[in-house]
Scaffold this motif. Sequence first.
Motif, short mmCIF file in Angstrom:
data_model
loop_
_atom_site.label_atom_id
_atom_site.label_comp_id
_atom_site.label_asym_id
_atom_site.label_seq_id
_atom_site.Cartn_x
_atom_site.Cartn_y
_atom_site.Cartn_z
N TYR A 178 0.82 -1.21 0.00
CA TYR A 178 0.00 0.00 0.00
C TYR A 178 0.86 1.26 0.00
CZ TYR A 178 -4.52 -2.21 0.44
OH TYR A 178 -5.64 -2.90 0.18
N ASN A 235 1.79 2.21 -3.31
CA ASN A 235 0.68 2.64 -4.17
C ASN A 235 -0.23 3.62 -3.44
OD1 ASN A 235 0.48 1.27 -6.82
ND2 ASN A 235 0.83 -0.52 -5.51
N TRP A 255 -2.39 5.72 -4.43
CA TRP A 255 -3.77 5.75 -4.94
C TRP A 255 -4.59 4.64 -4.28
CZ3 TRP A 255 -7.16 2.65 -7.70
CH2 TRP A 255 -8.26 3.31 -8.26
N SER A 256 -4.03 3.44 -4.26
CA SER A 256 -4.73 2.30 -3.66
C SER A 256 -4.95 2.54 -2.17
CB SER A 256 -3.93 1.02 -3.84
OG SER A 256 -3.82 0.73 -5.21
N ILE A 299 -7.85 4.89 -1.72
CA ILE A 299 -9.12 4.21 -1.94
C ILE A 299 -9.47 3.33 -0.74
CG2 ILE A 299 -10.23 2.42 -3.32
CD1 ILE A 299 -10.21 4.98 -4.77
N LEU A 300 -8.46 2.61 -0.24
CA LEU A 300 -8.69 1.74 0.91
C LEU A 300 -9.23 2.56 2.08
CD1 LEU A 300 -8.23 -1.11 2.22
CD2 LEU A 300 -6.11 -0.17 3.11
N PHE A 316 -10.81 5.42 1.94
CA PHE A 316 -12.18 5.84 1.64
C PHE A 316 -13.17 4.72 1.94
CE2 PHE A 316 -10.94 9.25 -1.65
CZ PHE A 316 -10.95 10.21 -0.65
N VAL A 317 -12.83 3.52 1.49
CA VAL A 317 -13.74 2.38 1.69
C VAL A 317 -14.00 2.15 3.17
CG1 VAL A 317 -13.95 -0.12 1.47
CG2 VAL A 317 -13.19 1.23 -0.47
N ALA A 373 -16.04 5.09 4.71
CA ALA A 373 -17.47 5.08 4.34
C ALA A 373 -18.20 4.02 5.15
CB ALA A 373 -17.61 4.81 2.85
N THR A 374 -17.58 2.84 5.26
CA THR A 374 -18.23 1.76 6.01
C THR A 374 -18.40 2.18 7.46
OG1 THR A 374 -17.00 0.30 4.56
CG2 THR A 374 -18.15 -0.70 6.40
N ILE A 400 -18.71 5.21 8.62
CA ILE A 400 -19.78 6.22 8.70
C ILE A 400 -21.14 5.54 8.69
CG2 ILE A 400 -20.91 8.11 7.47
CD1 ILE A 400 -18.15 8.99 6.52
N THR A 401 -21.34 4.61 7.74
CA THR A 401 -22.63 3.94 7.63
C THR A 401 -23.02 3.29 8.95
OG1 THR A 401 -22.17 3.47 5.32
CG2 THR A 401 -23.92 2.21 6.35
N PHE A 402 -22.09 2.51 9.51
CA PHE A 402 -22.49 1.76 10.70
C PHE A 402 -22.49 2.61 11.95
CE2 PHE A 402 -21.22 -1.31 7.54
CZ PHE A 402 -22.42 -2.02 7.47
N ALA A 404 -23.61 5.65 11.92
CA ALA A 404 -24.92 6.30 11.86
C ALA A 404 -25.99 5.39 12.48
CB ALA A 404 -25.28 6.63 10.41
N LEU A 405 -25.95 4.11 12.11
CA LEU A 405 -26.95 3.18 12.64
C LEU A 405 -26.81 3.04 14.15
CD1 LEU A 405 -29.16 1.04 12.11
CD2 LEU A 405 -27.33 -0.64 12.09
N ILE A 412 -20.69 7.55 -0.02
CA ILE A 412 -20.63 6.70 1.16
C ILE A 412 -21.25 5.33 0.84
CG2 ILE A 412 -21.42 6.42 3.53
CD1 ILE A 412 -21.32 9.40 3.86
N PHE A 429 -18.96 3.23 -1.67
CA PHE A 429 -17.76 2.72 -0.99
C PHE A 429 -18.13 1.62 0.01
CE2 PHE A 429 -15.48 6.72 -2.21
CZ PHE A 429 -14.44 6.09 -2.87
N THR A 430 -19.26 1.82 0.72
CA THR A 430 -19.67 0.79 1.67
C THR A 430 -20.03 -0.51 0.93
OG1 THR A 430 -20.58 2.50 3.09
CG2 THR A 430 -21.21 0.25 3.59
N TYR A 449 -14.31 -6.59 0.48
CA TYR A 449 -13.35 -6.51 1.58
C TYR A 449 -13.79 -7.31 2.80
CZ TYR A 449 -10.73 -2.69 -0.57
OH TYR A 449 -9.95 -1.93 -1.39
N LEU A 507 -31.26 -0.71 9.00
CA LEU A 507 -31.25 0.68 8.52
C LEU A 507 -32.41 0.91 7.54
CD1 LEU A 507 -29.23 2.88 9.28
CD2 LEU A 507 -27.92 2.33 7.26
N LEU A 514 -29.06 5.32 2.14
CA LEU A 514 -27.91 4.42 2.15
C LEU A 514 -28.28 2.95 1.91
CD1 LEU A 514 -25.46 5.68 4.93
CD2 LEU A 514 -25.09 5.57 2.48
N GLU A 519 -7.37 -2.67 -5.09
CA GLU A 519 -8.20 -1.47 -5.27
C GLU A 519 -8.35 -1.12 -6.73
OE1 GLU A 519 -5.87 -1.75 -2.98
OE2 GLU A 519 -7.18 -1.75 -1.23
#
Lengths: 289, 286
Positions: A16, A19, A21-22, A25-26, A28-29, A32-33, A35-37, A39-40, B83, B86-87, B94, B110, B153, B183
Amino acid sequence: MEAINKQRIKERIKGYLKNPWSLMILIFVILATLITFTALVLLVGYILIKGVPNLTLDLFSLHYTSENVSLFPALINTISMTFVSLIIAVPFGIFSAIYLVEYSKRGSRFVSIIRITAETLSGIPSIVYGLFGYLFFVTALKWRYSMLAGAFTLAIMILPLIMRTTEEALKSVPDSYREGSFGLGAGKLRTVFKVVLPTAIPGILAGVILSIGRIVGETAALIYTAGTIATVPKTIMDSGRTLSVHMYELSREGLFMNQAYATAVILLIIVLLINWVSGMVVKRLTKIK
Amino acid sequence: MNNYKEKLMQFVFFIAAGTSVLAVALICIFLFANGLPAIGKIGVFEFLLGQKWKPSNNIYGIFPMILGSIYVTAGAIMIGVPIGIFTSVFMAKYCPKVIYPFLKSAIELLAGIPSVVYGFFGLMVFVPLIREIFHVRGTTMLAACVLLAIMILPTIIGVSESAIRTVPKEYYEGALALGATHERSIFRVVLPAAKSGIMAGVVLGIGRAVGETMAVIMVAGNQPRMPQGLLKGVRTMTANIVIEMGYAAQLHREALIATGVVLFIFILIINLSVSALNRRFENGSN
């Protein structure tokens, strides 16, 4: 045997770092995950922490008064609303799925029209259903604000969901079952009811459970069809509010926020229960396959 | 006798299959019959492009609400889509097998939470938070955007994840074999192959956001004027209907139903593009 592309963590980190760029991206991934969880977890945690202490016995008293905004009548209304809507929608949904899978000819005009309309129905937002229910059931049929008008509105809303899940369940029944039944001399109707439908029941049930979730959570389609009266209606032609409507009214009035939290907890518990049960059903379903 | 029963039940199934057609027909007829005359009376341009909504003065322009719906949806998409995608990549490419079932059921949860509960959460958390940070009245377009972003989402994640999973494994492996990183293989090879499927998910999310009512009403402020920025209140078409339907009469009531007609047409266009995208995706993957 060890996989050929197995990397040690050290090697991975090295990769990594070479790279960027990779690596970006990693990040970001993962972000984002998270953030999603988060929030829940925040949402559920916040409602539970604020709501559970407010779950007093008063909230479950039989009658709603302006001092004690009991949610018990709304709970009863939610159950009866769910029941009536399902009684209307489930037979229509299952029968039309039977028609689509077992009887219709491939590529017929009528079938493609049904598919288009079902797709359209499932995309219509709940407020448009509410508006239609108000214009048709409440005004044109003169049912006024009533549980029945609400139930019919919701029945149309969940119809495409039941149709689709039943259709998929029927399609997943192997043709050899049907052939076996025909071979033993059963007619088409008997084959459908005694062989195909029983095999498809878990799939149909999953659809019904999903529909219950939608009915329980619905607000916008009910305000102008079932109305907002906070007591248990005497007949099906009287107005009554479900839990979600009850919660909206409480937060709109702004006087009973603690009770609104408590109502949110009850709603969350129902949703959790529904998800848990549907998870069980799906698990059984995949085991059979 | 038996033959008679078979024929009868076949007819019953046929009739049942017609209910969805009947329902759509009734919805169209009743909405249009009650809404279009009002648009005629007010005037198409005055109604669609009028910048003032003053029922007490008999001025009915829903342009502020149309813009409100579009802005709020655009905001939700800008926050929610990256978001969500990516998720969904995490879920499909992953996620360790051990925690996958938990994440999957979390996303289902959700999706299952009622919109009033979202709205209430927004009202009690986002609204005060925005008030603290920006020193404005807390019911803002921003609150509605953030809340809607969370609400769409599960739709985006669910659809994109299954789109990513339908891309043949060989694409990913081929890219790896050519020396691309994990990636790069995913974002340069797999995602472009799943593009129209992911787009269908995004458009479905747009439909959700445009049609969402209760959560938006509870946090957006609902002032019926032209949108004036992220930190000011805004009213959407859905909110317009729910807020005023209770006491509206005559032309005012018809104008609200006409708002519903405009919303309905928006949704129809969105639905059409979803099915077009789906068809494209299915054709592409065959």
